[in-house]
Motif scaffolding. Structure first.
Motif, mmCIF file in Angstrom:
data_model
loop_
_atom_site.group_PDB
_atom_site.id
_atom_site.type_symbol
_atom_site.label_atom_id
_atom_site.label_comp_id
_atom_site.label_asym_id
_atom_site.label_seq_id
_atom_site.Cartn_x
_atom_site.Cartn_y
_atom_site.Cartn_z
ATOM 1 N N THR A 64 1.078 -1.444 0.174
ATOM 2 C CA THR A 64 0.289 0.019 -0.395
ATOM 3 C C THR A 64 0.645 1.367 0.465
ATOM 4 O O THR A 64 0.575 2.190 -0.905
ATOM 5 C CB THR A 64 -1.175 0.022 1.175
ATOM 6 N N LEU A 65 1.821 1.048 0.800
ATOM 7 C CA LEU A 65 2.724 2.524 0.695
ATOM 8 C C LEU A 65 3.885 2.419 -0.031
ATOM 9 O O LEU A 65 4.013 3.434 -0.928
ATOM 10 C CB LEU A 65 3.617 2.378 1.977
ATOM 11 N N SER A 66 4.185 1.457 -1.282
ATOM 12 C CA SER A 66 5.287 1.509 -2.185
ATOM 13 C C SER A 66 3.759 1.984 -3.330
ATOM 14 O O SER A 66 4.113 3.125 -4.037
ATOM 15 C CB SER A 66 5.530 0.263 -2.493
ATOM 16 N N ARG A 67 2.827 1.961 -3.229
ATOM 17 C CA ARG A 67 1.657 2.529 -4.600
ATOM 18 C C ARG A 67 1.694 3.645 -4.140
ATOM 19 O O ARG A 67 1.414 4.621 -5.451
ATOM 20 C CB ARG A 67 0.632 1.692 -4.606
ATOM 21 N N GLU A 68 1.582 4.483 -2.594
ATOM 22 C CA GLU A 68 1.194 5.856 -3.051
ATOM 23 C C GLU A 68 2.558 6.836 -3.265
ATOM 24 O O GLU A 68 2.080 7.482 -3.713
ATOM 25 C CB GLU A 68 0.345 5.641 -1.331
ATOM 26 N N ILE A 69 3.558 5.871 -2.486
ATOM 27 C CA ILE A 69 5.126 6.391 -3.476
ATOM 28 C C ILE A 69 5.297 6.579 -4.591
ATOM 29 O O ILE A 69 5.227 8.302 -4.978
ATOM 30 C CB ILE A 69 6.072 5.910 -1.955
ATOM 31 N N PHE A 70 4.530 5.888 -5.164
ATOM 32 C CA PHE A 70 4.564 5.779 -6.894
ATOM 33 C C PHE A 70 3.547 6.768 -6.879
ATOM 34 O O PHE A 70 4.005 7.695 -8.183
ATOM 35 C CB PHE A 70 4.792 4.307 -7.778
ATOM 36 N N ARG A 71 2.246 7.409 -7.137
ATOM 37 C CA ARG A 71 1.489 7.793 -7.469
ATOM 38 C C ARG A 71 2.021 9.127 -6.646
ATOM 39 O O ARG A 71 1.429 10.204 -8.279
ATOM 40 C CB ARG A 71 0.164 7.539 -6.540
ATOM 41 N N VAL A 72 2.316 9.157 -5.985
ATOM 42 C CA VAL A 72 3.389 10.966 -5.834
ATOM 43 C C VAL A 72 4.246 11.510 -6.196
ATOM 44 O O VAL A 72 4.093 12.308 -7.011
ATOM 45 C CB VAL A 72 3.394 11.267 -4.366
ATOM 46 N N LEU A 73 5.446 9.954 -7.032
ATOM 47 C CA LEU A 73 5.680 10.026 -7.792
ATOM 48 C C LEU A 73 5.974 11.092 -9.009
ATOM 49 O O LEU A 73 6.412 11.733 -9.336
ATOM 50 C CB LEU A 73 6.902 9.110 -7.031
ATOM 51 N N ASP A 74 4.555 10.816 -9.355
ATOM 52 C CA ASP A 74 4.192 10.525 -11.080
ATOM 53 C C ASP A 74 3.780 11.696 -10.996
ATOM 54 O O ASP A 74 4.366 12.679 -11.553
ATOM 55 C CB ASP A 74 2.986 9.512 -11.543
ATOM 56 N N LEU A 75 3.057 12.896 -9.008
ATOM 57 C CA LEU A 75 2.797 13.985 -9.912
ATOM 58 C C LEU A 75 3.543 14.555 -9.747
ATOM 59 O O LEU A 75 3.697 15.819 -9.929
ATOM 60 C CB LEU A 75 1.667 13.866 -8.932
ATOM 61 N N MET A 76 4.742 14.319 -8.993
ATOM 62 C CA MET A 76 6.134 14.953 -9.031
ATOM 63 C C MET A 76 7.008 15.149 -10.556
ATOM 64 O O MET A 76 7.327 15.985 -10.871
ATOM 65 C CB MET A 76 7.205 14.752 -8.018
#
Length: 609
Positions: free
Chosen positions: A290-302
């Motif tokens: 779950t945390l990995s998916r959220e990290i990648f989601r925010v990295l995509d936004l960045m």
């Protein structure tokens, strides 16, 4: 998939280095002052774009006008003034080169496609100050979203299954960490050496592999470090997203099986994972996923923020050399694709035939004492072609290749102009029929204009019933007129006059309607005058008679149109001149006629140029 070739990426739009001339390095928002580290809360972070990539012609009007202040001057018309046998410029890419016909290979096609993509992207950045990329939002029930969700779920489920194996398989997890490391490094400015070294030391893949082999990887520490670095590198608009990651329960509990996990559980009085209400496997891995998916989601936004920041940084450089860059790119396409100017040639040929047909033949003595015919002015030929864009039928003919980068803007401008012409026709009928009792009332005129504009909005759509809409317009206008007349002690409109007004208003759907023809003719005349005037965007001329009620809107559209066309002339005039020379001096060209303007108002401006 992150870390593997299988993970689908959520953002496919990138800014090609080829589309960004004038820069040796990619600008980033991580520049530092007094420190090599990129620190949070500084002004160097990329700022978020609050507006979406706008295709509306009105959003480009101001930027186009500003750009034309510097590149559009009296020199705009130098090429048209020069003789057909002289070069328009001595610059490297000012004159298109020709080459013998050759076989087109697949590599040529792909190279031309890349050039066209870069040309389109650069042009959009130059003319549209609101242009930026954003996260794609797929419709909830669309096939593309369903496929994307299925593939993503399959990847993360597979990763969780590998972690739950006995013994666990960590290879793909380490690849995820490696991809996160590369993404974080891509955000750094060239001078942030200290932070770069720190990231490489903390996210040392060889060391993490050794720890994974012994099942001693401290994901809690790694996750906290990654989120902290994201907070330093993100744009201010992403602070809330990073804060949610930092405060997420998954971030608190997301570690693999390690001695540190057991020590922390004992410190908090938990003897096993059951007292937390979760199983051992879910405690170890579900929170990690779950945390990995959220990290990648925010990295995509960045990453999106970084692309938009790069676009903002490149815009001034692109604007300074926009003409040469676009001309060079298009020249490259022409050299690789012999048919790249076919539609442009047909467009100029039709404009030439139109000008020749409208001009009388004037015999002139030539140097040999024989009679000859003057050549048509390139200025008139090209402007005649540009005016045709106002009524271009996109279903019957594709745009010239040299105008394809502005197709969306030209379509929007055409739709808005179509609406304005219909409103002008309605108002001209009303004021001609009633006259004095409603003259000199700007508030009433503005209400009538706004009313007609609202009811006719969307008239360009194929399913729009224009006759019915015009009937509604006439009814609403009659009600508003009666209200205004009675308030000022005038008699209301007689029923027969209301019927006449309705009939005249609904009849403008006919192509040969005299009011419609009059308005369209004067609108085209106004656009011709603005095209013929240098710096017309600075001091636009007054509108012709009958169009005064729509003058602000018409002038705004005309200035937008002229700005686009002037920039197009700057870029593609050598290609236009080459085509016109070929048409005039080839055996298949139509017979040249004497130079004469299509109307007196144009002649004055042509002579002044």
């Amino acid at each position: 998939m992150p870390g593997t070739d299988e993970r689908p990426t959520s953002m496919s739009t990138t800014v090609s280095e080829d589309a960004m001339p004038g820069t040796d390095e990619r600008p980033t928002s991580m520049s530092t002052t007094g420190s090599e580290d990129a620190m949070p809360g500084t002004d160097e972070r990329p700022t978020s774009m609050s507006t979406t990539g706008s295709e509306d012609a009105s959003s480009d009007a101001e930027s186009s006008s500003d750009r034309c202040n510097s590149i559009t001057s009296a020199s705009d018309f130098d090429c048209s003034r020069q003789s057909f046998t002289s070069d328009c410029s001595s610059s490297k890419h000012s004159s298109p080169s020709s080459s013998p016909p050759k076989t087109i290979t697949l590599d040529d096609v792909m190279s031309s496609a890349r050039d066209l993509s870069n040309l389109t992207l650069a042009h959009e950045i130059i003319v549209n100050r609101d242009f930026h990329v954003e996260q794609p939002h797929l419709p909830q029930n669309s096939l593309e979203k369903q496929v994307k969700d299925i593939v993503h779920k399959a990847f993360w489920d597979g990763l969780e299954s590998e972690l739950n194996d006995d013994p666990p398989e960590y290879e793909h997890t380490i690849k995820l960490l490696e991809e996160i490391r590369e993404i974080l490094l891509s955000f750094l400015s060239p001078g942030a050496n200290r932070l770069r070294t720190q990231i490489l030391e903390v996210l040392d893949m060889d060391l993490i592999r050794q720890q994974a082999h012994k099942e001693a990887v401290d994901i809690q520490g790694l996750a906290s470090y990654i989120v902290t670095i994201m907070g330093k590198l993100c744009a201010p608009v992403r602070d809330d997203e990073v804060k949610k990651l930092r405060e997420s329960p998954d971030n608190v509990m997301s570690m693999y099986k390690s001695p540190k996990l057991e020590v922390q559980m004992l410190r908090h009085g938990f003897d096993d994972g059951k007292s937390l209400g979760i199983t051992s496997g879910s405690f170890r891995f579900e929170s990690v996923i779950t945390l990995s998916r959220e990290i990648f989601r925010v990295l995509d936004l960045m990453k999106m923020d970084m692309v938009n920041f790069t676009i903002q940084s490149l815009r001034p450089d692109l604007q300074r050399q926009s003409v040469e860059y676009e001309r060079a790119k298009f020249q490259s396409i022409v050299e690789k694709t012999p048919s790249a100017l076919d539609h442009t040639t047909e467009w100029i040929k039709s404009s030439l035939e139109e000008v020749l047909f409208s001009m009388p033949t004037v015999e002139q003595p030539n140097s040999h004492g024989k009679a000859g015919k003057a050549l048509p002015s390139p200025f008139l030929v090209f402007n005649s072609g540009f005016i045709r864009l106002l009524t271009w039928d996109y279903h019957k003919s594709p745009l010239p290749e040299t105008l394809m980068t502005d197709e969306v803007r030209l379509r929007e401008l055409q739709r808005r102009l179509q609406l304005l012409k219909a409103v002008a026709s309605v108002l001209l009928i009303v004021y001609s029929a009633i006259g004095g009792p409603i003259s000199g009332l700007p508030a009433l005129a503005e209400r009538l204009k706004r009313m007609a504009s609202v009811l006719l909005e969307g008239m360009h759509r194929p399913d729009f019933n224009l006759s019915e809409a015009l009937g509604n317009v006439s009814g609403q206008i009659c009600c508003e007129l009666n209200k205004s007349l009675t308030e000022r002690n005038y008699p209301a409109l007689p029923p027969e006059l209301q019927v006449t007004l309705k009939g005249q208003i609904t009849s403008i759907t006919q192509e040969n309607n005299p009011i419609r023809s009059l308005v369209e003719g004067r609108v085209q005349q106004y656009f011709r005058v603005l095209l013929a005037m240098p710096n017309s965007h600075v001091n636009p001329p007054p509108t012709p008679g009958g169009l005064a009620l729509i003058q602000p809107e018409l002038t705004s559209l005309a200035v937008t149109f002229v700005s686009l066309i002037n920039f197009n002339k700057q870029v593609y005039s050598p290609f236009y001149m080459m085509i016109l020379k070929t048409l005039l001096f080839s055996n298949t060209a139509p017979p040249p006629a004497a130079t004469a303007p299509q109307d007196p108002s144009i002649q004055n401006h042509v002579n002044s140029n």
